[in-house]
Design a protein around this motif. Structure first.
Motif, PDB file in Angstrom:
ATOM      1  N   ILE A  56       0.831  -1.204   0.000  1.00 52.57           N
ATOM      2  CA  ILE A  56       0.000   0.000   0.000  1.00 52.57           C
ATOM      3  C   ILE A  56       0.866   1.254   0.000  1.00 52.57           C
ATOM      4  CG2 ILE A  56      -1.699   1.304   1.328  1.00 52.57           C
ATOM      5  CD1 ILE A  56      -2.827  -1.362   2.284  1.00 52.57           C
ATOM      6  N   HIS A  57       1.923   1.241   0.824  1.00 57.18           N
ATOM      7  CA  HIS A  57       2.829   2.382   0.885  1.00 57.18           C
ATOM      8  C   HIS A  57       3.496   2.618  -0.463  1.00 57.18           C
ATOM      9  CE1 HIS A  57       5.603   5.195   2.821  1.00 57.18           C
ATOM     10  NE2 HIS A  57       6.570   4.611   2.117  1.00 57.18           N
ATOM     11  N   SER A  58       3.934   1.541  -1.110  1.00 62.86           N
ATOM     12  CA  SER A  58       4.597   1.670  -2.408  1.00 62.86           C
ATOM     13  C   SER A  58       3.631   2.177  -3.467  1.00 62.86           C
ATOM     14  CB  SER A  58       5.180   0.314  -2.817  1.00 62.86           C
ATOM     15  OG  SER A  58       5.714   0.365  -4.112  1.00 62.86           O
ATOM     16  N   ARG A  59       2.421   1.685  -3.449  1.00 62.23           N
ATOM     17  CA  ARG A  59       1.430   2.132  -4.422  1.00 62.23           C
ATOM     18  C   ARG A  59       1.056   3.587  -4.216  1.00 62.23           C
ATOM     19  NH1 ARG A  59      -0.374  -0.771  -8.771  1.00 62.23           N
ATOM     20  NH2 ARG A  59      -2.516  -0.080  -8.360  1.00 62.23           N
ATOM     21  N   GLY A  64       3.866   5.799  -5.463  1.00 62.73           N
ATOM     22  CA  GLY A  64       4.121   5.654  -6.896  1.00 62.73           C
ATOM     23  C   GLY A  64       2.956   6.136  -7.745  1.00 62.73           C
ATOM     24  N   TRP A  65       1.946   6.746  -7.125  1.00 59.70           N
ATOM     25  CA  TRP A  65       0.790   7.209  -7.868  1.00 59.70           C
ATOM     26  C   TRP A  65       1.130   8.424  -8.703  1.00 59.70           C
ATOM     27  CZ3 TRP A  65      -1.767  11.930  -7.773  1.00 59.70           C
ATOM     28  CH2 TRP A  65      -2.984  11.962  -8.481  1.00 59.70           C
ATOM     29  N   LYS A  66       0.618   8.471  -9.951  1.00 59.54           N
ATOM     30  CA  LYS A  66       0.865   9.598 -10.846  1.00 59.54           C
ATOM     31  C   LYS A  66      -0.442   9.942 -11.566  1.00 59.54           C
ATOM     32  CE  LYS A  66       5.584   8.044 -11.712  1.00 59.54           C
ATOM     33  NZ  LYS A  66       6.535   7.544 -12.719  1.00 59.54           N
ATOM     34  N   ASP A  67      -0.740  11.258 -11.615  1.00 52.69           N
ATOM     35  CA  ASP A  67      -1.937  11.712 -12.335  1.00 52.69           C
ATOM     36  C   ASP A  67      -1.662  11.656 -13.832  1.00 52.69           C
ATOM     37  OD1 ASP A  67      -4.186  12.851 -13.299  1.00 52.69           O
ATOM     38  OD2 ASP A  67      -4.043  14.686 -12.105  1.00 52.69           O
TER      39      ASP A  67
END
Length: 292
Positions: A255-258, A261-264
């Motif tokens: 969850i922390h990695s996701r 690593g989130w990008k719009d």
């Protein structure tokens, strides 16, 4: 090689059994071996294989018990007979034993009763020693001097401490092998096979609950119902125990990695590295009022 007999027995008690093995099945001598569990004096050489010196040969290898079995066995007074078996994992074994009076002997009052034990190889050897010393007082007196919690080291015990059925006319029980049986290491020869023994007992052994001999022979009707069972792989238990802790540790990390690593998809490529927007001003834009 078989010591099974052909004396007809009444089927009234046996019909109440849940074992579905018929008398026509018989006994497969390649999978079941009838051997004396007590003394040797009663048996003729025709019943058992013998060496030149007259000692009964019970050392030949058996095939794994994978078929139903049926036998009617005569157990003389003050004696015992055993069925040597090679139980293997992957099968469920249901044993049904019913005792009858020997029709060739004088009828005694009361129902025919005896004992039934399922023993492993090591305990069977001690059982035979118990029989050979039944007339000796030093054996029973010595056992009484040993505390109960230590007595199992000096005497025989039924398989898994539960498969002892004493003073009964009829009994049924089920067992199975969960892993490959490994015999003890023989430092002076080949490793022995770790067989199981279904003991039909008609004498008064050293166990407190053992049935006292009635002075007459018994006929035991024995059926073994063999059923193949579905076994889960051995790794299943490890997965059930280890998987929840692993998920508890891995889930927060994923969850922390996701999250980081989130990008719009609408963001510009040069803005991908920004994790926190600036509150006052923007170094990436001109200060001449070009703020949007």
């Amino acid at each position: 090689m078989t010591a099974a007999i052909n004396i007809p027995v009444m089927q009234t008690s046996a019909q109440q059994s849940s074992c579905s093995v018929g008398a026509d099945v018989g006994l497969n001598s390649s999978q079941v071996d009838l051997i004396p569990a007590g003394g040797f004096g009663f048996f003729d050489d025709d019943f058992f294989d013998v060496y030149d010196d007259g000692v009964y040969n019970t050392n030949y290898d058996l095939e794994s018990l994978t078929e139903d079995q049926y036998a009617e066995v005569l157990i003389p007074s003050d004696d015992a007979i055993a069925l040597r078996l090679d139980l293997v994992k992957g099968y469920r074994y249901r044993f049904c034993v019913t005792y009858y009076n020997d029709p060739t002997e004088e009828v005694v009052p009361g129902p025919p009763v005896g004992d039934v034990y399922l023993l492993a190889s090591g305990d069977f050897d001690i059982y035979r020693t118990d029989y050979d010393t039944r007339m000796e007082t030093w054996w029973s007196e010595g056992l009484e001097q040993i505390p109960l919690e230590w007595r199992d080291m000096a005497t025989w015990l039924p398989f898994r401490d539960v498969h002892a059925y004493e003073s009964i006319q009829q009994t049924e029980f089920t067992t199975s092998i969960d892993s490959e049986q490994e015999a003890f290491i023989d430092w002076f020869g080949n490793d022995p096979e770790n067989y199981m023994y279904l003991v039909l007992d008609n004498w008064n052994s050293s166990r407190p609950g053992s049935q006292s001999q009635a002075g007459v022979g018994l006929i035991a009707e024995v059926t073994i119902d063999v059923e193949k069972r579905v076994m889960l792989p051995a790794i299943t238990a490890y997965a059930i125990v280890c998987l929840p802790p692993i998920l508890l540790i891995a889930a927060p990390a994923v969850i922390h990695s996701r999250f980081h690593g989130w990008k719009d998809k609408n963001a510009k490529e040069e803005d991908f590295g920004r994790s926190v927007p600036l509150v006052e001003g923007d170094l990436g834009l001109e200060k001449d009022g070009d703020l949007e």
